[in-house]
Design a protein around this motif. Structure first.
Motif, PDB file in Angstrom:
ATOM      1  N   CYS A  43       0.878  -1.178   0.000  1.00 11.85           N
ATOM      2  CA  CYS A  43       0.000   0.000   0.000  1.00 11.85           C
ATOM      3  C   CYS A  43       0.912   1.225   0.000  1.00 11.85           C
ATOM      4  O   CYS A  43       2.131   1.103   0.200  1.00 11.85           O
ATOM      5  CB  CYS A  43      -0.872  -0.001   1.252  1.00 11.85           C
ATOM      6  N   PHE A  44       0.333   2.408  -0.160  1.00 13.52           N
ATOM      7  CA  PHE A  44       1.194   3.598  -0.255  1.00 13.52           C
ATOM      8  C   PHE A  44       1.946   3.854   1.057  1.00 13.52           C
ATOM      9  O   PHE A  44       3.082   4.333   1.051  1.00 13.52           O
ATOM     10  CB  PHE A  44       0.384   4.828  -0.679  1.00 13.52           C
ATOM     11  N   GLY A  45       1.325   3.499   2.203  1.00 19.07           N
ATOM     12  CA  GLY A  45       1.977   3.747   3.505  1.00 19.07           C
ATOM     13  C   GLY A  45       3.243   2.908   3.672  1.00 19.07           C
ATOM     14  O   GLY A  45       4.260   3.388   4.179  1.00 19.07           O
ATOM     15  N   VAL A  46       3.159   1.668   3.229  1.00 20.18           N
ATOM     16  CA  VAL A  46       4.312   0.765   3.323  1.00 20.18           C
ATOM     17  C   VAL A  46       5.409   1.210   2.343  1.00 20.18           C
ATOM     18  O   VAL A  46       6.591   1.277   2.690  1.00 20.18           O
ATOM     19  CB  VAL A  46       3.861  -0.696   3.039  1.00 20.18           C
ATOM     20  N   LYS A  47       4.978   1.560   1.103  1.00 22.64           N
ATOM     21  CA  LYS A  47       5.953   2.027   0.087  1.00 22.64           C
ATOM     22  C   LYS A  47       6.729   3.223   0.625  1.00 22.64           C
ATOM     23  O   LYS A  47       7.949   3.301   0.519  1.00 22.64           O
ATOM     24  CB  LYS A  47       5.208   2.469  -1.175  1.00 22.64           C
ATOM     25  N   ARG A  55       8.676   3.281  12.511  1.00 21.53           N
ATOM     26  CA  ARG A  55       7.908   2.425  11.599  1.00 21.53           C
ATOM     27  C   ARG A  55       6.557   3.011  11.169  1.00 21.53           C
ATOM     28  O   ARG A  55       6.066   3.963  11.765  1.00 21.53           O
ATOM     29  CB  ARG A  55       7.687   1.068  12.263  1.00 21.53           C
ATOM     30  N   ALA A  56       5.942   2.339  10.164  1.00 15.57           N
ATOM     31  CA  ALA A  56       4.677   2.822   9.576  1.00 15.57           C
ATOM     32  C   ALA A  56       3.508   2.741  10.553  1.00 15.57           C
ATOM     33  O   ALA A  56       2.532   3.475  10.413  1.00 15.57           O
ATOM     34  CB  ALA A  56       4.344   1.984   8.333  1.00 15.57           C
ATOM     35  N   HIS A  57       3.596   1.840  11.556  1.00 19.27           N
ATOM     36  CA  HIS A  57       2.439   1.575  12.424  1.00 19.27           C
ATOM     37  C   HIS A  57       2.171   2.653  13.462  1.00 19.27           C
ATOM     38  O   HIS A  57       1.175   2.582  14.176  1.00 19.27           O
ATOM     39  CB  HIS A  57       2.642   0.250  13.174  1.00 19.27           C
ATOM     40  N   THR A  90       5.617   7.013  10.126  1.00 24.13           N
ATOM     41  CA  THR A  90       4.221   6.690  10.485  1.00 24.13           C
ATOM     42  C   THR A  90       3.299   7.007   9.308  1.00 24.13           C
ATOM     43  O   THR A  90       3.338   8.120   8.764  1.00 24.13           O
ATOM     44  CB  THR A  90       3.770   7.525  11.711  1.00 24.13           C
ATOM     45  N   CYS A  91       2.466   6.042   8.927  1.00 25.81           N
ATOM     46  CA  CYS A  91       1.538   6.271   7.811  1.00 25.81           C
ATOM     47  C   CYS A  91       0.546   7.373   8.195  1.00 25.81           C
ATOM     48  O   CYS A  91       0.013   7.372   9.313  1.00 25.81           O
ATOM     49  CB  CYS A  91       0.784   4.969   7.508  1.00 25.81           C
ATOM     50  N   PRO A  92       0.260   8.295   7.271  1.00 32.06           N
ATOM     51  CA  PRO A  92      -0.695   9.368   7.593  1.00 32.06           C
ATOM     52  C   PRO A  92      -2.071   8.840   8.006  1.00 32.06           C
ATOM     53  O   PRO A  92      -2.792   9.495   8.757  1.00 32.06           O
ATOM     54  CB  PRO A  92      -0.796  10.183   6.303  1.00 32.06           C
ATOM     55  N   LEU A  93      -2.422   7.631   7.532  1.00 29.35           N
ATOM     56  CA  LEU A  93      -3.740   7.099   7.900  1.00 29.35           C
ATOM     57  C   LEU A  93      -3.742   6.553   9.333  1.00 29.35           C
ATOM     58  O   LEU A  93      -4.792   6.452   9.967  1.00 29.35           O
ATOM     59  CB  LEU A  93      -4.179   6.018   6.903  1.00 29.35           C
ATOM     60  N   VAL A  94      -2.570   6.215   9.851  1.00 25.94           N
ATOM     61  CA  VAL A  94      -2.462   5.843  11.267  1.00 25.94           C
ATOM     62  C   VAL A  94      -2.523   7.120  12.116  1.00 25.94           C
ATOM     63  O   VAL A  94      -3.213   7.171  13.138  1.00 25.94           O
ATOM     64  CB  VAL A  94      -1.157   5.054  11.539  1.00 25.94           C
ATOM     65  N   THR A  95      -1.829   8.153  11.644  1.00 27.48           N
ATOM     66  CA  THR A  95      -1.876   9.440  12.363  1.00 27.48           C
ATOM     67  C   THR A  95      -3.318   9.944  12.434  1.00 27.48           C
ATOM     68  O   THR A  95      -3.738  10.493  13.443  1.00 27.48           O
ATOM     69  CB  THR A  95      -0.989  10.483  11.628  1.00 27.48           C
ATOM     70  N   THR A 109      -6.373   0.282  11.754  1.00 22.58           N
ATOM     71  CA  THR A 109      -6.584   0.467  10.308  1.00 22.58           C
ATOM     72  C   THR A 109      -6.684  -0.836   9.520  1.00 22.58           C
ATOM     73  O   THR A 109      -7.232  -0.842   8.418  1.00 22.58           O
ATOM     74  CB  THR A 109      -5.416   1.270   9.690  1.00 22.58           C
ATOM     75  N   THR A 110      -6.131  -1.920  10.065  1.00 21.57           N
ATOM     76  CA  THR A 110      -6.017  -3.151   9.279  1.00 21.57           C
ATOM     77  C   THR A 110      -6.979  -4.252   9.708  1.00 21.57           C
ATOM     78  O   THR A 110      -6.784  -5.412   9.354  1.00 21.57           O
ATOM     79  CB  THR A 110      -4.566  -3.688   9.356  1.00 21.57           C
ATOM     80  N   MET A 111      -8.015  -3.891  10.448  1.00 23.09           N
ATOM     81  CA  MET A 111      -8.957  -4.925  10.902  1.00 23.09           C
ATOM     82  C   MET A 111      -9.947  -5.291   9.791  1.00 23.09           C
ATOM     83  O   MET A 111     -10.062  -4.608   8.773  1.00 23.09           O
ATOM     84  CB  MET A 111      -9.713  -4.429  12.139  1.00 23.09           C
ATOM     85  N   ILE A 144     -10.917   2.051   9.510  1.00 21.86           N
ATOM     86  CA  ILE A 144     -10.174   1.056   8.724  1.00 21.86           C
ATOM     87  C   ILE A 144      -9.731   1.769   7.445  1.00 21.86           C
ATOM     88  O   ILE A 144     -10.529   2.471   6.814  1.00 21.86           O
ATOM     89  CB  ILE A 144     -11.055  -0.182   8.409  1.00 21.86           C
ATOM     90  N   CYS A 145      -8.462   1.615   7.053  1.00 24.27           N
ATOM     91  CA  CYS A 145      -7.974   2.412   5.916  1.00 24.27           C
ATOM     92  C   CYS A 145      -8.466   1.844   4.581  1.00 24.27           C
ATOM     93  O   CYS A 145      -8.756   0.645   4.468  1.00 24.27           O
ATOM     94  CB  CYS A 145      -6.453   2.512   5.947  1.00 24.27           C
ATOM     95  N   ASN A 146      -8.510   2.719   3.566  1.00 26.27           N
ATOM     96  CA  ASN A 146      -9.012   2.288   2.254  1.00 26.27           C
ATOM     97  C   ASN A 146      -8.183   1.180   1.615  1.00 26.27           C
ATOM     98  O   ASN A 146      -8.753   0.244   1.064  1.00 26.27           O
ATOM     99  CB  ASN A 146      -9.124   3.480   1.302  1.00 26.27           C
ATOM    100  N   GLY A 167      -1.088  -9.337   1.243  1.00 28.89           N
ATOM    101  CA  GLY A 167      -1.254  -8.235   2.194  1.00 28.89           C
ATOM    102  C   GLY A 167      -0.472  -6.998   1.787  1.00 28.89           C
ATOM    103  O   GLY A 167       0.362  -7.027   0.869  1.00 28.89           O
ATOM    104  N   ALA A 168      -0.737  -5.902   2.488  1.00 27.85           N
ATOM    105  CA  ALA A 168      -0.187  -4.589   2.127  1.00 27.85           C
ATOM    106  C   ALA A 168       1.321  -4.470   2.338  1.00 27.85           C
ATOM    107  O   ALA A 168       1.928  -3.492   1.904  1.00 27.85           O
ATOM    108  CB  ALA A 168      -0.905  -3.503   2.921  1.00 27.85           C
ATOM    109  N   SER A 169       1.929  -5.451   3.001  1.00 29.55           N
ATOM    110  CA  SER A 169       3.386  -5.372   3.193  1.00 29.55           C
ATOM    111  C   SER A 169       4.127  -6.432   2.386  1.00 29.55           C
ATOM    112  O   SER A 169       5.304  -6.708   2.639  1.00 29.55           O
ATOM    113  CB  SER A 169       3.708  -5.485   4.684  1.00 29.55           C
TER     114      SER A 169
HETATM  115  S1  SF4 Z   1      -2.671   2.370   7.550  1.00 33.67           S
HETATM  116 FE1  SF4 Z   1      -3.320   1.371   5.670  1.00 33.67          FE
HETATM  117  S2  SF4 Z   1      -2.257   2.548   4.056  1.00 33.67           S
HETATM  118 FE2  SF4 Z   1      -1.218   3.008   5.991  1.00 33.67          FE
HETATM  119  S3  SF4 Z   1       0.464   1.514   6.137  1.00 33.67           S
HETATM  120 FE3  SF4 Z   1      -1.281   0.657   7.245  1.00 33.67          FE
HETATM  121  S4  SF4 Z   1      -2.293  -0.635   5.697  1.00 33.67           S
HETATM  122 FE4  SF4 Z   1      -0.973   0.781   4.585  1.00 33.67          FE
END
Ligand code: SF4
Length: 307
Positions: free
Chosen positions: A12-16, A72-74, A99-104, A173-175, A215-217, A286-288
């Motif tokens: 996903c973009f957050g992991v990238k 980390r992204a989490h 940290t992924c913006p969607l976690v923030t 976000t990942t449930m 939950i993230c898109n 999965g996203a990772s």
């Molecule tokens: S919150 Fe979503 S987009 Fe962000 S790293 Fe986790 S799975 Fe990827």
């Protein structure tokens, strides 16, 4: 015979972004780069980064003073930033925050709910860094985390025991999307349908019992693609790291449809007999999970099945 590969599979973009940040930081830095915790939950990605000279530490005490550090992204609790600051590592000085913006976003939603008088409950995995990080933005170790829809009774007990008048539920976000729906349904069944959905922008915080869909898109897309494929497949291969929450959810989702499902980390784990007499093969990841692993798996399936 057909091979169906999920449209949304892998990074996903957050992991990238997290991987890019770690690689760029290590490339630019003359000193060793430290990453606190698993940057993303994929063993191969971690090994690749280790080969590039990045050191992963599980204990924050193992990060030396002034060290170049990536988070980390989490997401992390405020205590991590404080500890790093005491080692002279902060945003102005050697710290790169992946940290992924969607976690923030989840952190910000939880904080805002708390500041508006809600007791915030998390639907998430108790040992997952993201839920731990979010919980520290609310009540630290005392934040109530519910892992399974079947545990709805414990949520009601927690509310009644403490006589909370305002309660908000947010999700890691990942449930599982279905799991979150089920949890709310189960609670409402025995709680007079009191919980109502509150939109992500948190307008109308006058309602007393609310849940917010956090939950993230990218997670949702991977789950719905997996569902589509699992409905048609005779066998499903789900690729993801052993500790990857979103990958494990994909495997669980596939099994919900009664299809034979194998959760693997690498191509070496594929077994020829899994594909005997199978017509429709599904692959999701999965996203990772890196593309290279997905391609190795699909190539090997084609070889085994002479596609
Ligand atoms: S919150 Fe979503 S987009 Fe962000 S790293 Fe986790 S799975 Fe990827």
């Amino acid at each position: 015979m057909s091979l169906m590969v999920a449209k949304h599979a892998g990074f996903c973009f957050g992991v990238k972004k997290a991987i890019e940040i770690a690689e760029e930081t290590a490339l630019k830095s003359k000193e060793k780069t430290y990453v606190y915790g698993q940057l993303v939950h994929n063993e191969r990605v971690i090994e690749d980064l280790q080969k590039k000279g990045i050191e992963f530490v599980e204990n924050i005490d193992d990060i030396p003073e002034n060290a170049v550090t990536v988070l980390r992204a989490h997401g992390e609790p405020g205590t991590t930033y404080k500890k790093l600051k005491s080692k002279n590592i902060d945003n102005n000085n050697n710290l790169k925050d992946a940290t992924c913006p969607l976690v923030t976003l989840v952190h910000n939603v939880a904080i805002k709910l708390k500041n508006n008088g809600y007791e915030v409950i998390i639907f998430g995995k108790k040992n997952h860094p993201e839920s731990i990080g979010t919980s520290y933005h609310i009540k630290g170790k005392d934040t109530f985390i519910v892992e399974y829809p079947e545990d709805s009774g414990s949520v009601i007990e927690h509310i009644n025991k403490n006589n909370f008048g305002k309660v908000a539920i947010v999700s890691q976000t990942t449930m599982s999307v279905n799991g979150y729906d089920k949890l709310i349904q189960n609670i409402n069944k025995n709680f007079n349908d009191k919980f109502e959905q509150l939109s992500l922008n948190l307008k109308d915080m006058g309602k007393n019992f609310v849940f917010v869909d956090t939950i993230c898109n990218p997670t949702k897309q991977r789950q719905s693609d997996t569902e589509e494929i699992a409905k048609k497949a005779d066998v499903m291969i789900v690729i993801g790291g052993k500790n990857s929450s979103n990958s494990k959810e994909l495997a669980a989702k596939s099994k919900e449809f009664g299809v034979q499902t194998y959760f693997i980390q690498s191509v070496e784990q594929l077994k020829e007999e899994w594909f005997n007499n199978k017509e429709n093969i599904g692959v999701t990841a999965g996203a990772s999970t890196p593309d290279i692993t997905i391609n190795e798996v699909t190539d090997r399936i084609k070889e085994i099945t002479s596609m």
